[in-house]
Structure formats: C-alpha cells, structure tokens
Write an enzyme that holds these catalytic residues in place. Structure first.
Site: not given
Length: 382
Positions: A224, A264, A319
């Site tokens: 996560h 994702h 990210d």
C-alpha cells in the site's frame, strides 16, 4: 450469486461517498467534483482539507479562520515529544513512531470524553491530529539527527512549516509549492486499504484517534504505502550500476523483476497524480540535480513502449514520481510513507465521519473451509 467469493473485496460496493471518484480508464480523479489538476494547481492543502471535511471550498474568511485554527493546534505536548525522542534513540522506524505518537495524542485531547457520534467534536479532534502529525514527524527526524525539534512557525502554511521543522530551513517557493501539491495529491483516493481500515474501525463508533491509528498501520504495508520508497531504492541501484537506465531495466525485466511505481489496482492508464508530480520533478531538476528526473523519464519511456513491453495497463502511478520529488526536496526515503499518512489523514477523517453519519457496523462473512464433525479428545488422552 450472493455467496460468490470476492477476494480482497474487489468490485464489491460497501458504501456511498461524496468525497472522491476515480475513473481508471480515463485517468481522472476528483475530490467532491473538482478535478485533481485544478486543486493541485490552484488550491492550498488547507483548502482541500476544508473541502473534504465541510463539503465546499472555503470563502476567504472561512479559509483564514480555518488556517489560524490549524496553526494554533500544531504544538505537541512535551511528554509526547519525549516518547518520540525515545523512539528515535531506540532506532524505531518513522512509520511506527508516527503510529505510536498519533495514538498518544489522544492523551492530551481537550475533548477526549466527547461522544464519537458528536460530528463537530470528532471533526475538531481530526483537525488537531492533522495539525500535529507534521510536528511529530519533523521532531522524530530532528531527534534521530541529534538535533532538538523546532517550534512550529504559525506564519507558514502546513506544507512549508513541515519542511521548515523537518530541515531547519524555510523552503523556497518552488519547494513549498511542490510539497503542498504532493499533500493535495495524496489526500484522498477512494476506498483504498487504509481508508477502508479507518472506516471499519469508525463503524464500531470508536473515536477518530483509533481510526487514524489503524489507518497508519494499514498504510505501512509494502503493498500500500511503501512503493515510493521502493522506487527510490531502484533509482539508487540504477545510479550505482555501470548500466544505462535502458539497459538496466531491460535486464531487470528479463530477470522477471517487477519495477515499483508501475501499474495500479484502479488506473489502466497513467495516474493523473503522476503527471503532476512529473512536471514538478522537472521544475526541481532545473535548479538542482536532474539525474533522478532523467532516470525516471527514461524508465517510463522504456516501460510504456508497446514494442518492448506490450502489457496492457502498465503505466506510472503516483509513487513513481513522488519518490524522486521527495528526494529532490531533501527528505530521507524512510520518511516517504509517513508523509503519505500525514496527507491521507485528511481523507481518513472525512470518510470516517461521512460513514458514521449513516452508520452500519461493517461485518463481512468468510466462507468456512475447515473440517466438520471433529471428535473431541480429552487433554490427558491426546
């Protein structure tokens, strides 16, 4: 069928929400109807918090009152700071230290005995937590560097003040705006694992401190919240190698390695947040070291070239660029996920309070797959 198993609750609707919406095919994210691009470009993080918590963007008077209240609540009790010092001296990880300190904040909560069903009181508690988390995290970093923590500067916004307390220097305009944008981009994102964890806790009518502590715990998992740190570690590995980034990634993919920051659970195209942070990374590279921006863009060009890697749906997520942006701002990589929590706390609070207004205890079922009709054998006969 009602008894169909949905591992990970994928595709299962468990709540209705007015807070955020994701279109994974179009690469679109909105908070209460506003596009993430408009909010990142034109709003401050405190405005986005107000939007999530109160349902509308603040007027100038509401904004001033809100930011003054947030700034007034940044200070953390000395007893909590001493615990943070002890955790830093013991070598605790930043995310675990933030989890512990956030739970401890309830000890100094002036409305500690209020009923969790008191929405306004719970929102005030959430505001205090959100104001204090940056102070806690900055103090932890100062302690482990052998320095004393700095007092919050009420003249600075939340983002700029955090960078000041964290680094000891007031950030320039580009750094402050970049970090403020990063906080906005991470503030909410539907019913992700940590948000759902907070909601489950909130559905028991536990207080907001319990819900946020649980959210931090969920976010700490590598599936996560830890991907941005993983991205930076890969960039370090590439930089330390003698290979061109293209050669490195080709070799890595041939070996079956998964490159963090790509793909994702929701987006089938490039994460809109990644696009915004990529631009910020480019701006930071103009006044600093461009190496990290050059490597990330090279990796993206390779991994999204259908001739080389025709896997559908692989594209950079938030990210992939947040890691290098934080590094360009001088932030240690093991602090990336706590910063994520510092931002996402706003979304956790909003979802918990929204759900509690029409609450139903979240209690799913599991399909039993164990043995049946076991014969009990007394202890002395086993």
């Amino acid at each position: 069928m009602a008894d169909d198993l949905k591992k990970g609750l994928e595709g299962v609707l468990v709540a209705e929400s007015e807070l955020s919406s994701i279109d994974g095919d179009a690469g679109r994210l909105i908070y209460r109807g506003y596009s993430i691009e408009d909010l990142a470009e034109r709003a401050q993080f405190e405005e986005v918090l107000y939007l999530l918590w109160y349902g509308h963007l603040p007027t100038e008077a509401e904004y001033d009152e809100f930011t003054d209240a947030m700034a007034a609540e940044r200070e953390v009790d000395d007893a909590i700071l001493e615990t943070v010092r002890s955790l830093a001296d013991a070598g605790e990880k930043p995310m675990a230290a933030l989890r512990t300190a956030t739970s401890m904040l309830s000890a100094t909560e002036p409305e500690g005995d209020s009923d969790p069903a008191d929405f306004e009181a719970s929102l005030r508690k959430g505001r205090r937590i959100t104001a204090k988390m940056p102070t806690v995290l900055a103090a932890f970093e100062r302690f482990r560097q052998g320095e004393e923590p700095l007092d919050p500067n009420p003249e600075l916004g939340l983002a700029a003040n955090f960078l000041y307390m964290f680094t000891g220097e007031e950030p320039d305009e580009v750094a402050a705006e970049t970090f403020d944008q990063a906080l906005i981009l991470h503030a909410d994102h539907g019913l992700n694992a940590s948000t759902f964890t907070s909601m489950v806790i909130g559905s028991t009518m536990a207080d907001v401190y319990s819900a946020l502590t649980g959210g931090i715990g969920a976010l700490s998992g590598s599936l996560h919240g830890g991907a941005n740190q993983d991205v930076m570690e890969v960039l370090f590995e590439i930089d330390d190698s003698d290979l061109d980034p293209r050669d490195w990634v080709e070799q890595a993919t041939d070996e079956g390695r998964r490159i963090p920051g790509f793909g994702h659970r929701v987006y089938n195209v490039k994460d809109p947040r990644a696009k915004i942070l990529q631009q910020r990374s480019a701006e930071l590279a103009e006044t600093g070291d461009s190496k990290w921006y050059d490597i990330t863009t090279t990796l993206e060009a390779y991994l999204t070239d259908e001739k080389k890697l025709p896997e559908k749906g692989i594209a950079p997520n938030v990210d992939f660029y947040s890691g290098s942006v934080y590094y360009q701002l001088g932030i240690p990589i093991d602090t990336y996920t706590p910063i994520f929590a510092m931002s996402r706390a706003g979304g956790w609070i909003a979802h918990v309070l929204e759900y509690q207004r029409d609450n139903r205890l979240i209690r799913p079922r599991a399909r039993y797959t164990g043995p049946e009709d076991q014969e009990f054998v007394p202890l002395e006969e086993r």
